[in-house]
Design a protein around this motif. Structure first.
Motif, PDB file in Angstrom:
ATOM      1  N   ILE A 233     -40.001 -18.767  58.505  1.00  0.00           N
ATOM      2  CA  ILE A 233     -39.126 -18.041  59.422  1.00  0.00           C
ATOM      3  C   ILE A 233     -37.682 -18.169  58.951  1.00  0.00           C
ATOM      4  CG2 ILE A 233     -40.631 -18.243  61.431  1.00  0.00           C
ATOM      5  CD1 ILE A 233     -38.990 -20.616  62.365  1.00  0.00           C
ATOM      6  N   VAL A 234     -36.882 -17.205  59.323  1.00  0.00           N
ATOM      7  CA  VAL A 234     -35.460 -17.242  59.006  1.00  0.00           C
ATOM      8  C   VAL A 234     -34.736 -17.726  60.255  1.00  0.00           C
ATOM      9  CG1 VAL A 234     -33.458 -15.895  58.331  1.00  0.00           C
ATOM     10  CG2 VAL A 234     -35.701 -15.357  57.358  1.00  0.00           C
ATOM     11  N   ILE A 235     -34.013 -18.833  60.113  1.00  0.00           N
ATOM     12  CA  ILE A 235     -33.274 -19.429  61.224  1.00  0.00           C
ATOM     13  C   ILE A 235     -31.803 -19.497  60.847  1.00  0.00           C
ATOM     14  CG2 ILE A 235     -32.979 -21.503  62.656  1.00  0.00           C
ATOM     15  CD1 ILE A 235     -35.926 -22.138  62.132  1.00  0.00           C
ATOM     16  N   ASP A 236     -30.954 -19.133  61.771  1.00  0.00           N
ATOM     17  CA  ASP A 236     -29.514 -19.185  61.566  1.00  0.00           C
ATOM     18  C   ASP A 236     -29.107 -20.602  61.136  1.00  0.00           C
ATOM     19  OD1 ASP A 236     -26.716 -19.885  62.917  1.00  0.00           O
ATOM     20  OD2 ASP A 236     -26.729 -17.725  62.459  1.00  0.00           O
ATOM     21  N   ASP A 237     -28.419 -20.717  60.019  1.00  0.00           N
ATOM     22  CA  ASP A 237     -28.034 -22.029  59.480  1.00  0.00           C
ATOM     23  C   ASP A 237     -27.139 -22.813  60.440  1.00  0.00           C
ATOM     24  OD1 ASP A 237     -29.465 -21.712  57.110  1.00  0.00           O
ATOM     25  OD2 ASP A 237     -27.760 -20.820  56.051  1.00  0.00           O
ATOM     26  N   ASP A 238     -26.175 -22.128  61.054  1.00  0.00           N
ATOM     27  CA  ASP A 238     -25.277 -22.817  61.983  1.00  0.00           C
ATOM     28  C   ASP A 238     -26.033 -23.325  63.210  1.00  0.00           C
ATOM     29  OD1 ASP A 238     -23.041 -22.409  60.363  1.00  0.00           O
ATOM     30  OD2 ASP A 238     -22.552 -20.492  61.332  1.00  0.00           O
ATOM     31  N   LEU A 239     -26.947 -22.511  63.701  1.00  0.00           N
ATOM     32  CA  LEU A 239     -27.744 -22.908  64.857  1.00  0.00           C
ATOM     33  C   LEU A 239     -28.592 -24.137  64.529  1.00  0.00           C
ATOM     34  CD1 LEU A 239     -28.566 -22.200  67.772  1.00  0.00           C
ATOM     35  CD2 LEU A 239     -30.336 -20.729  66.796  1.00  0.00           C
ATOM     36  N   MET A 240     -29.202 -24.138  63.360  1.00  0.00           N
ATOM     37  CA  MET A 240     -30.019 -25.278  62.951  1.00  0.00           C
ATOM     38  C   MET A 240     -29.164 -26.524  62.787  1.00  0.00           C
ATOM     39  SD  MET A 240     -32.938 -26.613  62.354  1.00  0.00           S
ATOM     40  CE  MET A 240     -34.071 -25.244  62.234  1.00  0.00           C
ATOM     41  N   ALA A 241     -28.001 -26.375  62.190  1.00  0.00           N
ATOM     42  CA  ALA A 241     -27.109 -27.524  61.997  1.00  0.00           C
ATOM     43  C   ALA A 241     -26.688 -28.100  63.349  1.00  0.00           C
ATOM     44  CB  ALA A 241     -25.895 -27.114  61.183  1.00  0.00           C
ATOM     45  N   GLN A 242     -26.384 -27.232  64.304  1.00  0.00           N
ATOM     46  CA  GLN A 242     -26.013 -27.696  65.641  1.00  0.00           C
ATOM     47  C   GLN A 242     -27.180 -28.427  66.304  1.00  0.00           C
ATOM     48  OE1 GLN A 242     -24.087 -24.776  68.242  1.00  0.00           O
ATOM     49  NE2 GLN A 242     -23.516 -23.631  66.401  1.00  0.00           N
ATOM     50  N   ALA A 243     -28.374 -27.896  66.142  1.00  0.00           N
ATOM     51  CA  ALA A 243     -29.560 -28.514  66.746  1.00  0.00           C
ATOM     52  C   ALA A 243     -29.830 -29.884  66.139  1.00  0.00           C
ATOM     53  CB  ALA A 243     -30.773 -27.600  66.577  1.00  0.00           C
ATOM     54  N   ILE A 244     -29.703 -29.996  64.845  1.00  0.00           N
ATOM     55  CA  ILE A 244     -29.914 -31.288  64.174  1.00  0.00           C
ATOM     56  C   ILE A 244     -28.876 -32.296  64.646  1.00  0.00           C
ATOM     57  CG2 ILE A 244     -29.773 -32.458  61.941  1.00  0.00           C
ATOM     58  CD1 ILE A 244     -31.180 -29.982  60.736  1.00  0.00           C
ATOM     59  N   LYS A 245     -27.634 -31.850  64.729  1.00  0.00           N
ATOM     60  CA  LYS A 245     -26.557 -32.741  65.176  1.00  0.00           C
ATOM     61  C   LYS A 245     -26.763 -33.157  66.633  1.00  0.00           C
ATOM     62  CE  LYS A 245     -21.549 -33.121  65.445  1.00  0.00           C
ATOM     63  NZ  LYS A 245     -20.267 -32.459  65.208  1.00  0.00           N
ATOM     64  N   ALA A 246     -27.127 -32.215  67.480  1.00  0.00           N
ATOM     65  CA  ALA A 246     -27.285 -32.490  68.906  1.00  0.00           C
ATOM     66  C   ALA A 246     -28.471 -33.401  69.190  1.00  0.00           C
ATOM     67  CB  ALA A 246     -27.433 -31.180  69.680  1.00  0.00           C
ATOM     68  N   THR A 247     -29.545 -33.252  68.438  1.00  0.00           N
ATOM     69  CA  THR A 247     -30.762 -34.016  68.712  1.00  0.00           C
ATOM     70  C   THR A 247     -30.864 -35.306  67.920  1.00  0.00           C
ATOM     71  OG1 THR A 247     -32.023 -32.861  67.002  1.00  0.00           O
ATOM     72  CG2 THR A 247     -32.060 -31.910  69.237  1.00  0.00           C
ATOM     73  N   GLY A 248     -30.225 -35.331  66.771  1.00  0.00           N
ATOM     74  CA  GLY A 248     -30.368 -36.495  65.903  1.00  0.00           C
ATOM     75  C   GLY A 248     -31.680 -36.490  65.131  1.00  0.00           C
ATOM     76  N   LEU A 249     -32.423 -35.403  65.253  1.00  0.00           N
ATOM     77  CA  LEU A 249     -33.674 -35.298  64.497  1.00  0.00           C
ATOM     78  C   LEU A 249     -33.366 -35.140  63.020  1.00  0.00           C
ATOM     79  CD1 LEU A 249     -35.604 -32.968  66.963  1.00  0.00           C
ATOM     80  CD2 LEU A 249     -35.963 -35.410  66.605  1.00  0.00           C
ATOM     81  N   GLN A 250     -34.310 -35.537  62.183  1.00  0.00           N
ATOM     82  CA  GLN A 250     -34.050 -35.601  60.751  1.00  0.00           C
ATOM     83  C   GLN A 250     -34.429 -34.336  59.979  1.00  0.00           C
ATOM     84  OE1 GLN A 250     -32.484 -38.348  59.336  1.00  0.00           O
ATOM     85  NE2 GLN A 250     -32.203 -38.828  61.490  1.00  0.00           N
ATOM     86  N   THR A 251     -35.410 -33.604  60.482  1.00  0.00           N
ATOM     87  CA  THR A 251     -35.888 -32.459  59.706  1.00  0.00           C
ATOM     88  C   THR A 251     -35.858 -31.177  60.531  1.00  0.00           C
ATOM     89  OG1 THR A 251     -38.214 -32.672  60.362  1.00  0.00           O
ATOM     90  CG2 THR A 251     -37.484 -33.989  58.448  1.00  0.00           C
ATOM     91  N   LYS A 252     -35.830 -30.062  59.829  1.00  0.00           N
ATOM     92  CA  LYS A 252     -35.873 -28.760  60.480  1.00  0.00           C
ATOM     93  C   LYS A 252     -37.199 -28.593  61.227  1.00  0.00           C
ATOM     94  CE  LYS A 252     -32.892 -26.568  57.050  1.00  0.00           C
ATOM     95  NZ  LYS A 252     -32.810 -25.555  55.998  1.00  0.00           N
TER      96      LYS A 252
END
Length: 64
Positions: free
Chosen positions: A5-24
């Protein structure tokens, strides 16, 4: 299930930062779980005001 799937890079970066999860993958799976949980809660909300309940909530809280 494998998928691409194609996911917005900024959205993914925000999600990783907000959750602290390690992988996409972890972020996507957590997002899906939250979506499912929210839909379940919405279906429960449709029962609001439709179920008669008798009891004393204060007593229940004290005995627990």
């Amino acid at each position: 299930m494998r998928t691409n799937i194609v996911i917005d890079d900024d959205l993914m970066a925000q999600a990783i930062k907000a959750t602290g999860l390690q992988t996409k993958k972890d972020v996507v799976e957590q997002g899906l779980k939250l979506l499912i949980e929210r839909k379940k809660q919405q279906s429960i909300r449709t029962l609001r005001g439709k179920i008669d309940w008798e009891g004393n909530l204060d007593e229940m809280r004290e005995s627990g």
